[in-house]
Design a protein around this motif. Structure first.
Motif, PDB file in Angstrom:
ATOM      1  N   MET A 147       0.837  -1.203   0.000  1.00 29.14           N
ATOM      2  CA  MET A 147       0.000   0.000   0.000  1.00 29.14           C
ATOM      3  C   MET A 147       0.875   1.257   0.000  1.00 29.14           C
ATOM      4  O   MET A 147       1.321   1.685   1.053  1.00 29.14           O
ATOM      5  CB  MET A 147      -0.914  -0.015   1.219  1.00 29.14           C
ATOM      6  N   GLN A 151       0.074   4.272  -0.575  1.00 25.68           N
ATOM      7  CA  GLN A 151      -0.567   5.509  -0.117  1.00 25.68           C
ATOM      8  C   GLN A 151      -0.695   5.576   1.399  1.00 25.68           C
ATOM      9  O   GLN A 151      -1.131   6.576   1.910  1.00 25.68           O
ATOM     10  CB  GLN A 151      -1.976   5.653  -0.707  1.00 25.68           C
ATOM     11  N   ALA A 157      -0.719   6.568   4.716  1.00 24.90           N
ATOM     12  CA  ALA A 157      -0.227   7.852   5.189  1.00 24.90           C
ATOM     13  C   ALA A 157       0.593   7.667   6.452  1.00 24.90           C
ATOM     14  O   ALA A 157       0.301   6.821   7.276  1.00 24.90           O
ATOM     15  CB  ALA A 157      -1.398   8.776   5.460  1.00 24.90           C
ATOM     16  N   ASP A 193       2.062  11.801  12.501  1.00 29.87           N
ATOM     17  CA  ASP A 193       2.889  12.023  13.677  1.00 29.87           C
ATOM     18  C   ASP A 193       4.361  11.814  13.363  1.00 29.87           C
ATOM     19  O   ASP A 193       4.984  10.841  13.788  1.00 29.87           O
ATOM     20  CB  ASP A 193       2.476  11.079  14.819  1.00 29.87           C
ATOM     21  N   GLU A 221       7.078  12.574  14.295  1.00 27.94           N
ATOM     22  CA  GLU A 221       8.088  12.256  15.300  1.00 27.94           C
ATOM     23  C   GLU A 221       8.288  10.757  15.437  1.00 27.94           C
ATOM     24  O   GLU A 221       9.394  10.251  15.455  1.00 27.94           O
ATOM     25  CB  GLU A 221       7.660  12.788  16.674  1.00 27.94           C
ATOM     26  N   LEU A 251      -0.456   4.389   9.959  1.00 32.39           N
ATOM     27  CA  LEU A 251      -1.756   4.335  10.621  1.00 32.39           C
ATOM     28  C   LEU A 251      -2.025   2.945  11.182  1.00 32.39           C
ATOM     29  O   LEU A 251      -2.621   2.792  12.244  1.00 32.39           O
ATOM     30  CB  LEU A 251      -2.851   4.737   9.631  1.00 32.39           C
ATOM     31  N   LEU A 267      -0.194   2.537  14.389  1.00 31.91           N
ATOM     32  CA  LEU A 267      -0.835   3.358  15.412  1.00 31.91           C
ATOM     33  C   LEU A 267      -2.069   2.644  15.963  1.00 31.91           C
ATOM     34  O   LEU A 267      -2.303   2.604  17.169  1.00 31.91           O
ATOM     35  CB  LEU A 267      -1.232   4.709  14.815  1.00 31.91           C
ATOM     36  N   ALA A 268      -2.830   2.063  15.051  1.00 33.31           N
ATOM     37  CA  ALA A 268      -4.042   1.364  15.466  1.00 33.31           C
ATOM     38  C   ALA A 268      -3.689   0.191  16.360  1.00 33.31           C
ATOM     39  O   ALA A 268      -4.337  -0.050  17.374  1.00 33.31           O
ATOM     40  CB  ALA A 268      -4.815   0.888  14.243  1.00 33.31           C
ATOM     41  N   HIS A 294      -2.635   1.251  19.921  1.00 25.37           N
ATOM     42  CA  HIS A 294      -3.703   1.659  20.828  1.00 25.37           C
ATOM     43  C   HIS A 294      -4.813   0.611  20.949  1.00 25.37           C
ATOM     44  O   HIS A 294      -5.870   0.889  21.496  1.00 25.37           O
ATOM     45  CB  HIS A 294      -4.296   2.992  20.369  1.00 25.37           C
ATOM     46  N   LEU A 332      -6.829  -0.743  18.737  1.00 27.20           N
ATOM     47  CA  LEU A 332      -8.083  -0.578  17.998  1.00 27.20           C
ATOM     48  C   LEU A 332      -8.293  -1.794  17.107  1.00 27.20           C
ATOM     49  O   LEU A 332      -7.339  -2.315  16.543  1.00 27.20           O
ATOM     50  CB  LEU A 332      -8.030   0.686  17.133  1.00 27.20           C
ATOM     51  N   ALA A 380       4.148  22.158  15.164  1.00 26.71           N
ATOM     52  CA  ALA A 380       4.880  21.241  16.033  1.00 26.71           C
ATOM     53  C   ALA A 380       4.097  20.918  17.295  1.00 26.71           C
ATOM     54  O   ALA A 380       4.046  19.766  17.727  1.00 26.71           O
ATOM     55  CB  ALA A 380       6.230  21.838  16.412  1.00 26.71           C
ATOM     56  N   MET A 422       1.261  18.426  16.850  1.00 26.43           N
ATOM     57  CA  MET A 422       1.684  17.033  16.669  1.00 26.43           C
ATOM     58  C   MET A 422       1.927  16.352  18.002  1.00 26.43           C
ATOM     59  O   MET A 422       1.455  15.249  18.243  1.00 26.43           O
ATOM     60  CB  MET A 422       2.961  16.981  15.835  1.00 26.43           C
ATOM     61  N   THR A 423       2.671  17.046  18.871  1.00 30.16           N
ATOM     62  CA  THR A 423       2.875  16.438  20.174  1.00 30.16           C
ATOM     63  C   THR A 423       1.551  16.300  20.900  1.00 30.16           C
ATOM     64  O   THR A 423       1.325  15.345  21.628  1.00 30.16           O
ATOM     65  CB  THR A 423       3.852  17.277  21.030  1.00 30.16           C
ATOM     66  N   SER A 446      -1.391  15.686  19.484  1.00 34.36           N
ATOM     67  CA  SER A 446      -2.142  14.537  18.976  1.00 34.36           C
ATOM     68  C   SER A 446      -1.473  13.230  19.377  1.00 34.36           C
ATOM     69  O   SER A 446      -2.105  12.190  19.407  1.00 34.36           O
ATOM     70  CB  SER A 446      -2.291  14.622  17.460  1.00 34.36           C
ATOM     71  N   ASP A 447      -0.176  13.308  19.666  1.00 32.68           N
ATOM     72  CA  ASP A 447       0.509  12.095  20.066  1.00 32.68           C
ATOM     73  C   ASP A 447       0.059  11.654  21.456  1.00 32.68           C
ATOM     74  O   ASP A 447      -0.031  10.480  21.753  1.00 32.68           O
ATOM     75  CB  ASP A 447       2.022  12.351  20.070  1.00 32.68           C
ATOM     76  N   ARG A 507      -2.881  12.412  22.742  1.00 24.82           N
ATOM     77  CA  ARG A 507      -4.297  12.034  22.761  1.00 24.82           C
ATOM     78  C   ARG A 507      -4.477  10.624  22.215  1.00 24.82           C
ATOM     79  O   ARG A 507      -3.711  10.153  21.384  1.00 24.82           O
ATOM     80  CB  ARG A 507      -5.093  13.031  21.917  1.00 24.82           C
ATOM     81  N   PRO A 521      -6.173   7.863  20.051  1.00 23.69           N
ATOM     82  CA  PRO A 521      -7.009   7.749  18.855  1.00 23.69           C
ATOM     83  C   PRO A 521      -8.180   6.788  19.101  1.00 23.69           C
ATOM     84  O   PRO A 521      -8.006   5.769  19.780  1.00 23.69           O
ATOM     85  CB  PRO A 521      -6.056   7.196  17.798  1.00 23.69           C
ATOM     86  N   THR A 522      -9.356   7.121  18.576  1.00 17.12           N
ATOM     87  CA  THR A 522     -10.501   6.221  18.721  1.00 17.12           C
ATOM     88  C   THR A 522     -10.923   5.641  17.379  1.00 17.12           C
ATOM     89  O   THR A 522     -11.426   4.523  17.325  1.00 17.12           O
ATOM     90  CB  THR A 522     -11.705   6.946  19.341  1.00 17.12           C
ATOM     91  N   ILE A 572      -9.408   5.231  13.371  1.00 15.87           N
ATOM     92  CA  ILE A 572      -8.342   5.459  12.402  1.00 15.87           C
ATOM     93  C   ILE A 572      -8.828   4.944  11.051  1.00 15.87           C
ATOM     94  O   ILE A 572      -9.179   3.774  10.915  1.00 15.87           O
ATOM     95  CB  ILE A 572      -7.052   4.719  12.812  1.00 15.87           C
ATOM     96  N   ASP A 591      -7.643   4.324   7.332  1.00 11.83           N
ATOM     97  CA  ASP A 591      -6.377   4.184   6.629  1.00 11.83           C
ATOM     98  C   ASP A 591      -6.634   3.869   5.160  1.00 11.83           C
ATOM     99  O   ASP A 591      -6.870   2.731   4.804  1.00 11.83           O
ATOM    100  CB  ASP A 591      -5.564   3.074   7.309  1.00 11.83           C
ATOM    101  N   ASP A 592      -6.593   4.898   4.337  1.00  6.74           N
ATOM    102  CA  ASP A 592      -6.737   4.745   2.889  1.00  6.74           C
ATOM    103  C   ASP A 592      -7.933   3.857   2.519  1.00  6.74           C
ATOM    104  O   ASP A 592      -7.794   2.869   1.799  1.00  6.74           O
ATOM    105  CB  ASP A 592      -5.452   4.161   2.297  1.00  6.74           C
ATOM    106  N   SER A 629      -8.067   8.965   4.476  1.00  7.17           N
ATOM    107  CA  SER A 629      -7.275   8.669   5.668  1.00  7.17           C
ATOM    108  C   SER A 629      -7.415   9.799   6.679  1.00  7.17           C
ATOM    109  O   SER A 629      -7.301  10.966   6.304  1.00  7.17           O
ATOM    110  CB  SER A 629      -5.785   8.527   5.323  1.00  7.17           C
ATOM    111  N   PHE A 630      -7.675   9.467   7.909  1.00  6.01           N
ATOM    112  CA  PHE A 630      -7.610  10.448   8.988  1.00  6.01           C
ATOM    113  C   PHE A 630      -7.637   9.726  10.339  1.00  6.01           C
ATOM    114  O   PHE A 630      -7.933   8.535  10.400  1.00  6.01           O
ATOM    115  CB  PHE A 630      -8.735  11.484   8.900  1.00  6.01           C
ATOM    116  N   VAL A 631      -7.300  10.462  11.377  1.00  4.98           N
ATOM    117  CA  VAL A 631      -7.321   9.898  12.731  1.00  4.98           C
ATOM    118  C   VAL A 631      -8.231  10.761  13.590  1.00  4.98           C
ATOM    119  O   VAL A 631      -8.131  11.989  13.564  1.00  4.98           O
ATOM    120  CB  VAL A 631      -5.906   9.870  13.337  1.00  4.98           C
TER     121      VAL A 631
END
Lengths: 298, 262
Positions: free
Chosen positions: A1, A3, A5, A8, A10, A15, A18-19, A22, A24, B2, B5-6, B8-9, B11, B13-14, B16, B18-19, B63-65
């Motif tokens: 994949m 694409q 994304a 974060d 740092e 994604l 990340l999931a 946490h 999910l 900046a 970002m820290t 959101s790090d 917090r 996530p509930t 996600i 992904d594409d 895509s979003f969180v």
């Protein structure tokens, strides 16, 4: 994949990572068979009240209401009696042809209506499926429950008919209960399989009437089973006599009536019935479960 | 950027996404020329896809969180894929590519949840609650509240009449009342606030605020910019299945308004 994304910057996690970090869970992931069964069990109240609702709403606008549950099988038996008992006078080989015919018609009708309703269990309820979250197997199982309720009414009618045509009540009548239970499980598996098939290929619905017609003639509903042994031999005879509905109908006739020609000895029939019940019951359930997450697509 | 970002790090996530791609397959009735038995026979022989089966690519890689405590408004013109995205997050529509992850089971609160029109409102309440996974005891204690909240009994005893006799507003109110009776981790609301009269609207907005307090994350699809402005601090603008903008509500709405007016 490509694409996928990266957020974060740092941590540079994708994604997906990340999931996972946490905890999910992926939406639309197939639950294990055991979890699914547990879920389904917790929805048992939904299944039974949905089945009740279906009965009420289908008969709600008729004048006779629930009385149709008894009337429908009666009319059905009358039609077949007129054609095969009176017009064609097909009584050879069976002493009590009316009882014989009615048992066949009723037992066959049970499975037939489950299949016919099962085909549309998922495809006819897409609105509900796309709006609410519940184990989808609830729908075909609820439909099976509706038909089980109808069948209990039919069985009462059948027992009256059989008694009225001179069969005595014997200890063998107790066998009605396990035979009925086996057919219920068999039918539930069939409804589940039909529901998945019908949700994937809408064309199946067009073929069902023909399949059921062939099954009807292959199950010795309208004529004595001895017809098969007279005219068929070898693998063709095996094929016909392994037919699960023929087995269920034969067993029920054996339980209800004194003097009936059977396709095989009762022990063989019982073993066949148990095998079919397990195969179709479990097979249908697993087959439906495997498609669980795709039913919303339509 | 900046500090966000820290932020959101830290917090949690509930949801996600992904594409994610969502494709509807629509079986249409045949158009002239393609519907002849000969043509369909040819298709079966050659193995081509039937012309009556059309694929609608409703979500084309989103895509979003979303984080805990956020309320996110989804905006976009009609047919931009907002409702489809909500259904995919709820797990009601499968994704064709990509994945959607969620904490717990997201619940979709829509006005078009199908109920049985031949049955009285009361029985539909019971059925709807059971379908949401409530136990019979919970249902019993809730039925009265739900019917009262929906207000369908304000003009006589309507709850014992079949739902087909209801006006469309009454039906929508009852459906909203049923769906709002349960607490949710992730709550997806589809145009639910736009139903009913002004009085019911006030009541339902209050109920959504209450639900938000308990829910981790709320998504709201609405054509009313006011209700998005009132309830959401973040907005995502979808256009033909793609994200056009994602950010603070005021900024996104400004862009969106400029686009719509053009």
């Amino acid at each position: 994949m490509p694409q996928t994304a990266v957020i974060d910057s740092e941590t540079g996690l994708t994604l997906k990572e990340l999931a996972r970090r946490h905890g999910l869970s992926a939406a639309g992931k197939l639950p294990s068979l055991r979890d699914y069964t547990r879920q389904l069990w917790s929805y048992r109240h939904f299944i039974s009240s949905y089945a009740n609702a279906k009965v009420t709403s289908s008969l709600g606008r008729t004048r006779l209401g629930v009385f149709w549950q008894v009337l429908t099988p009666l009319i059905n038996a009358a039609v077949y009696y007129v054609i095969f008992g009176v017009v064609l006078k097909q009584k050879s080989g069976v002493e009590n042809f009316v009882a014989y015919l009615c048992t066949g018609v009723f037992i066959f009708g049970f499975t037939q209506s489950v299949v016919q309703a099962g085909i549309q269990a998922v495809s006819g309820n897409l609105g509900l499926i796309r709006a609410l979250h519940f184990p989808r197997a609830s729908l075909p199982l609820a439909i099976t429950m509706v038909e089980i309720r109808n069948m209990i009414a039919s069985m009462a009618v059948l027992i009256v008919i059989v008694l009225a045509f001179g069969e005595p009540i014997t200890l063998e009548w107790l066998l009605i209960v396990p035979i009925f239970l086996m057919q219920c499980v068999f039918n539930a598996g069939l409804a589940l399989a039909a529901a998945r098939l019908g949700s994937k290929v809408a064309d199946v619905k067009q073929l069902v009437p023909f399949a059921m017609r062939i099954w009807l003639y292959g199950s010795a509903v309208l004529y004595p089973v001895t017809r098969f042994t007279d005219h068929l031999s070898g693998w063709k005879l095996y094929l016909v006599e392994a037919n699960p509905l023929l087995v269920f109908i034969d067993l029920m006739r054996h339980a209800l009536m004194e003097d009936v020609p059977l396709a095989a000895s009762p022990v063989v029939l019982w073993l066949e019935a148990i095998a079919w019940t397990l195969l179709v019951g479990i097979g249908g359930y697993v087959y439906f479960w495997r498609g669980e997450k795709g039913y919303g697509r339509g | 950027m900046a500090d966000t970002m820290t932020g959101s790090d830290r917090r949690e996530p509930t949801v996600i996404v992904d594409d994610a791609h969502v494709v509807y397959r629509v079986q249409q009735s045949a158009t002239p020329g393609t519907g002849s038995p000969l043509a369909s026979f040819k298709r079966i022989i050659t193995g081509t896809k039937p012309a009556t089966l059309r694929e609608v690519h409703a979500i084309k890689g989103v895509s979003f969180v979303a984080h805990k405590g956020e309320a996110i408004g989804l905006i976009g013109t009609n047919g931009s894929g907002k409702s489809t995205l909500l259904r995919a997050i709820a797990g009601l529509l499968p994704t064709d590519k990509g994945a959607i992850y969620a904490a717990g089971q997201p619940s979709l609160l829509g006005v078009n949840a199908a109920l049985m029109s031949d049955l009285p409102g009361e029985r539909n309440v019971v059925l709807g609650c059971l379908a949401m996974g409530m136990s019979p005891a919970e249902v019993k204690s809730q039925v009265k509240d739900i019917i009262e909240f929906s207000g369908i009994n304000e003009r006589g005893d309507f709850s014992s009449l079949p739902m087909r006799t209801y006006s469309s507003g009454m039906g929508a109110r009852l459906r909203f009342a049923i769906a709002a009776a349960k607490k949710h981790d992730v709550l997806l609301i589809d145009e639910a606030l736009a139903t009913g009269d002004a009085k019911f609207r006030r009541r339902s907005e209050q109920r959504v605020r209450d639900l938000r307090k308990d829910a981790g994350t709320v998504f709201l699809v609405s054509h009313s910019e006011q209700s998005i402005r009132d309830t959401c601090e973040r907005a995502i603008w979808l256009e033909s299945g793609l994200i056009r903008a994602d950010g603070p509500t005021a900024d996104v709405l400004k862009e969106y308004e400029a686009y719509v007016k053009r």
